[in-house]
Design a protein around this motif. Structure first.
Motif, PDB file in Angstrom:
ATOM      1  N   TRP A 142       0.835  -1.199   0.000  1.00 14.95           N
ATOM      2  CA  TRP A 142       0.000   0.000   0.000  1.00 14.95           C
ATOM      3  C   TRP A 142       0.875   1.255   0.000  1.00 14.95           C
ATOM      4  CZ3 TRP A 142      -4.829   0.134  -1.283  1.00 14.95           C
ATOM      5  CH2 TRP A 142      -5.671  -0.942  -1.008  1.00 14.95           C
ATOM      6  N   HIS A 143       0.543   2.180  -0.863  1.00 15.06           N
ATOM      7  CA  HIS A 143       1.260   3.452  -0.934  1.00 15.06           C
ATOM      8  C   HIS A 143       0.423   4.447  -1.716  1.00 15.06           C
ATOM      9  CE1 HIS A 143       2.094   1.771  -4.880  1.00 15.06           C
ATOM     10  NE2 HIS A 143       2.427   2.975  -5.286  1.00 15.06           N
ATOM     11  N   GLN A 144       0.815   5.698  -1.662  1.00 18.29           N
ATOM     12  CA  GLN A 144       0.301   6.734  -2.556  1.00 18.29           C
ATOM     13  C   GLN A 144       1.490   7.207  -3.395  1.00 18.29           C
ATOM     14  OE1 GLN A 144      -0.804   8.792   1.018  1.00 18.29           O
ATOM     15  NE2 GLN A 144      -2.868   9.204   0.251  1.00 18.29           N
ATOM     16  N   VAL A 199       5.841   1.970   2.010  1.00 15.12           N
ATOM     17  CA  VAL A 199       4.641   1.255   2.433  1.00 15.12           C
ATOM     18  C   VAL A 199       3.860   2.105   3.428  1.00 15.12           C
ATOM     19  CG1 VAL A 199       5.959   0.043   4.231  1.00 15.12           C
ATOM     20  CG2 VAL A 199       3.749  -0.867   3.498  1.00 15.12           C
ATOM     21  N   ILE A 200       2.537   2.070   3.299  1.00 13.71           N
ATOM     22  CA  ILE A 200       1.646   2.622   4.323  1.00 13.71           C
ATOM     23  C   ILE A 200       1.150   1.443   5.152  1.00 13.71           C
ATOM     24  CG2 ILE A 200      -0.413   3.990   4.811  1.00 13.71           C
ATOM     25  CD1 ILE A 200      -0.306   5.068   1.966  1.00 13.71           C
ATOM     26  N   ARG A 201       1.464   1.447   6.428  1.00  9.22           N
ATOM     27  CA  ARG A 201       0.955   0.384   7.281  1.00  9.22           C
ATOM     28  C   ARG A 201      -0.566   0.481   7.377  1.00  9.22           C
ATOM     29  NH1 ARG A 201       4.752   1.226  12.508  1.00  9.22           N
ATOM     30  NH2 ARG A 201       3.610   3.221  12.375  1.00  9.22           N
ATOM     31  N   ASP A 202      -1.217  -0.645   7.616  1.00  9.92           N
ATOM     32  CA  ASP A 202      -2.683  -0.672   7.658  1.00  9.92           C
ATOM     33  C   ASP A 202      -3.240   0.378   8.614  1.00  9.92           C
ATOM     34  OD1 ASP A 202      -2.583  -2.694   5.840  1.00  9.92           O
ATOM     35  OD2 ASP A 202      -3.452  -4.244   7.140  1.00  9.92           O
ATOM     36  N   GLU A 203      -2.588   0.550   9.758  1.00  8.98           N
ATOM     37  CA  GLU A 203      -3.096   1.503  10.749  1.00  8.98           C
ATOM     38  C   GLU A 203      -2.926   2.952  10.309  1.00  8.98           C
ATOM     39  OE1 GLU A 203       0.915  -0.031  12.481  1.00  8.98           O
ATOM     40  OE2 GLU A 203      -0.734  -0.750  11.203  1.00  8.98           O
ATOM     41  N   ASP A 204      -2.092   3.197   9.274  1.00  6.81           N
ATOM     42  CA  ASP A 204      -1.893   4.553   8.784  1.00  6.81           C
ATOM     43  C   ASP A 204      -2.700   4.856   7.524  1.00  6.81           C
ATOM     44  OD1 ASP A 204      -0.022   5.256  10.782  1.00  6.81           O
ATOM     45  OD2 ASP A 204       1.585   4.246   9.679  1.00  6.81           O
ATOM     46  N   LEU A 205      -3.385   3.854   6.988  1.00 11.71           N
ATOM     47  CA  LEU A 205      -4.212   4.081   5.801  1.00 11.71           C
ATOM     48  C   LEU A 205      -5.391   4.991   6.151  1.00 11.71           C
ATOM     49  CD1 LEU A 205      -4.292   0.496   4.250  1.00 11.71           C
ATOM     50  CD2 LEU A 205      -3.414   2.550   3.115  1.00 11.71           C
ATOM     51  N   PRO A 206      -5.864   5.790   5.182  1.00 10.82           N
ATOM     52  CA  PRO A 206      -6.975   6.699   5.474  1.00 10.82           C
ATOM     53  C   PRO A 206      -8.329   6.003   5.616  1.00 10.82           C
ATOM     54  CG  PRO A 206      -6.283   6.921   3.191  1.00 10.82           C
ATOM     55  CD  PRO A 206      -5.290   6.028   3.855  1.00 10.82           C
ATOM     56  N   THR A 229      -4.229   8.712  -4.201  1.00 13.56           N
ATOM     57  CA  THR A 229      -5.072   7.520  -4.136  1.00 13.56           C
ATOM     58  C   THR A 229      -4.262   6.319  -3.657  1.00 13.56           C
ATOM     59  OG1 THR A 229      -6.409   8.341  -5.996  1.00 13.56           O
ATOM     60  CG2 THR A 229      -6.589   5.995  -5.453  1.00 13.56           C
ATOM     61  N   PRO A 230      -4.565   5.761  -2.477  1.00 16.69           N
ATOM     62  CA  PRO A 230      -3.819   4.587  -2.004  1.00 16.69           C
ATOM     63  C   PRO A 230      -4.099   3.370  -2.876  1.00 16.69           C
ATOM     64  CG  PRO A 230      -4.994   5.673  -0.194  1.00 16.69           C
ATOM     65  CD  PRO A 230      -5.539   6.233  -1.469  1.00 16.69           C
ATOM     66  N   HIS A 231      -3.041   2.653  -3.202  1.00 16.06           N
ATOM     67  CA  HIS A 231      -3.200   1.452  -4.015  1.00 16.06           C
ATOM     68  C   HIS A 231      -2.046   0.497  -3.739  1.00 16.06           C
ATOM     69  CE1 HIS A 231      -0.752   4.280  -6.354  1.00 16.06           C
ATOM     70  NE2 HIS A 231      -0.222   3.243  -6.992  1.00 16.06           N
ATOM     71  N   CYS A 232      -2.220  -0.750  -4.133  1.00 21.58           N
ATOM     72  CA  CYS A 232      -1.187  -1.773  -4.002  1.00 21.58           C
ATOM     73  C   CYS A 232      -1.393  -2.773  -5.136  1.00 21.58           C
ATOM     74  CB  CYS A 232      -1.272  -2.472  -2.642  1.00 21.58           C
ATOM     75  SG  CYS A 232      -2.774  -3.450  -2.390  1.00 21.58           S
ATOM     76  N   SER A 233      -0.490  -3.725  -5.258  1.00 22.31           N
ATOM     77  CA  SER A 233      -0.691  -4.770  -6.265  1.00 22.31           C
ATOM     78  C   SER A 233      -0.750  -6.123  -5.574  1.00 22.31           C
ATOM     79  CB  SER A 233       0.423  -4.755  -7.313  1.00 22.31           C
ATOM     80  OG  SER A 233       1.642  -5.223  -6.765  1.00 22.31           O
ATOM     81  N   THR A 234      -1.389  -7.059  -6.229  1.00 24.52           N
ATOM     82  CA  THR A 234      -1.601  -8.396  -5.686  1.00 24.52           C
ATOM     83  C   THR A 234      -0.613  -9.374  -6.326  1.00 24.52           C
ATOM     84  OG1 THR A 234      -3.322  -8.716  -7.373  1.00 24.52           O
ATOM     85  CG2 THR A 234      -4.042  -7.954  -5.216  1.00 24.52           C
TER      86      THR A 234
END
Length: 333
Positions: A142-144, A199-206, A229-234
């Protein structure tokens, strides 16, 4: 295909959700030149590594979607050399006529202009993304995108265009997006995420990551997102490489370094001090920015030769730019 502006409903969706998937920006066949060019470059570099005694089987019988993966299976080190060659040290990496043709393609710039409400577009940063099958380092946390940019650009509207060169699906590792969170600030990132990504840790996500949407996109389509826009890849659990490029555009009114060049570059690659001061105005100063669309100043829109000159110039100039942004390390928290 004829370039088209986005509809009011598409623009409204983007503004509300922070992303938009348009499945038919290109005819899939129109992406074949860049696929062929990447394949030729892979073979050229592979033959170079073979001549150096690092590679025995080129796997030349395999297509773009399988060749590097087969080489990686033979030698992880050589496979990573090939992907690193395309990705480059600071991003962008491989540049060519077909890459420029995609960056400056009216079919892509026209919808971007609709989102930016601007007839003058600046671009610079692009990334080539070969996501190999079952390779954990290809999973982007997760990141912007704004987390990689200078903080003075946090409130600017910068558009990321994610262009898959294959059908991007949940099986081969398409993106996940956290919608309706792009109006908040840039979240706290940490350095040292998977494969050294931010990386944005889960607790820091909006918002709660369980609200993320999966964003498949066919070849010929484009995923448009804001830099907030926060996004990540699978994971890619298929047997083929998920090739993609992401490009970024902004209005010419956004801070940029278009037209900024060194007065001189010495034998060690050091440029003049004035260059290092001016280049930091940009949102991502390590790379040159240039005007790709303008009705007001058409004479300043660059062509392929100028694009190649700028890329070579910046590649050969030692970076001494300010840190874009310093985030704490995961290991220090």
């Amino acid at each position: 295909m004829t370039p088209r502006s986005l509809t009011p409903s598409e623009i409204s969706f983007f503004q509300q959700e922070g992303y938009l998937i348009v499945p038919d920006v290109f005819d899939p066949a129109e992406l074949e030149p860049i696929r062929q060019e990447l394949h030729r470059e892979i073979n050229r570099k592979a033959r170079e590594l073979q001549a150096a005694g690092l590679l025995s089987d080129l796997h030349e019988d395999l297509d773009l979607d399988q060749q590097v993966s087969a080489i990686y299976q033979d030698s992880k080190e050589v496979g990573l050399m090939l992907t690193k060659h395309l990705i480059g040290e600071n991003g962008g990496g491989y540049f060519s006529p077909a890459v420029f043709d995609l960056i400056a393609n009216p079919q892509l710039m026209t919808p971007v202009a609709s989102l930016l409400k601007s007839e003058e577009l600046i671009t610079s940063t692009y990334r080539i993304r070969p996501k190999l099958p079952n390779l954990g380092s290809g999973n982007v946390p997760w990141h912007q995108d704004g987390g990689y940019l200078s903080s003075h650009c946090d409130q600017e509207l910068i558009i990321t265009c994610w262009v898959p060169l294959v059908d991007a699906t949940p099986v081969n590792g398409c993106m996940q997006i956290l919608p309706r969170t792009h109006r908040s600030r840039i979240a706290k990132h940490h350095a040292g995420g998977n494969a050294d990504f931010l990386v944005i840790r889960d607790e820091d996500l909006p918002d709660d990551p369980s609200k993320a949407i999966t964003a498949p996109c066919p070849r010929g389509g484009v995923v448009f997102m804001t830099s907030r826009t926060p996004h990540c890849s699978t994971p890619n659990t298929s047997d083929v490489i998920r090739w993609s490029l992401d490009l970024r555009y902004k209005s010419a009114e956004t801070p940029n370094n278009a037209g900024v060049e060194p007065t001189y570059v010495d034998s060690k690659g050091e440029a003049d001090p004035d260059f290092y001061e001016k280049v930091n105005v940009a949102c991502y100063p390590p790379e040159p920015e240039f005007l790709v669309m303008s009705r007001q100043h058409p004479d300043q829109v660059i062509d392929h030769d100028e694009y190649m000159r700028l890329r070579v110039l910046f590649e050969n100039t030692k970076p001494r730019t300010k840190d874009v942004r310093l985030w704490p390390s995961l290991q220090s928290t």
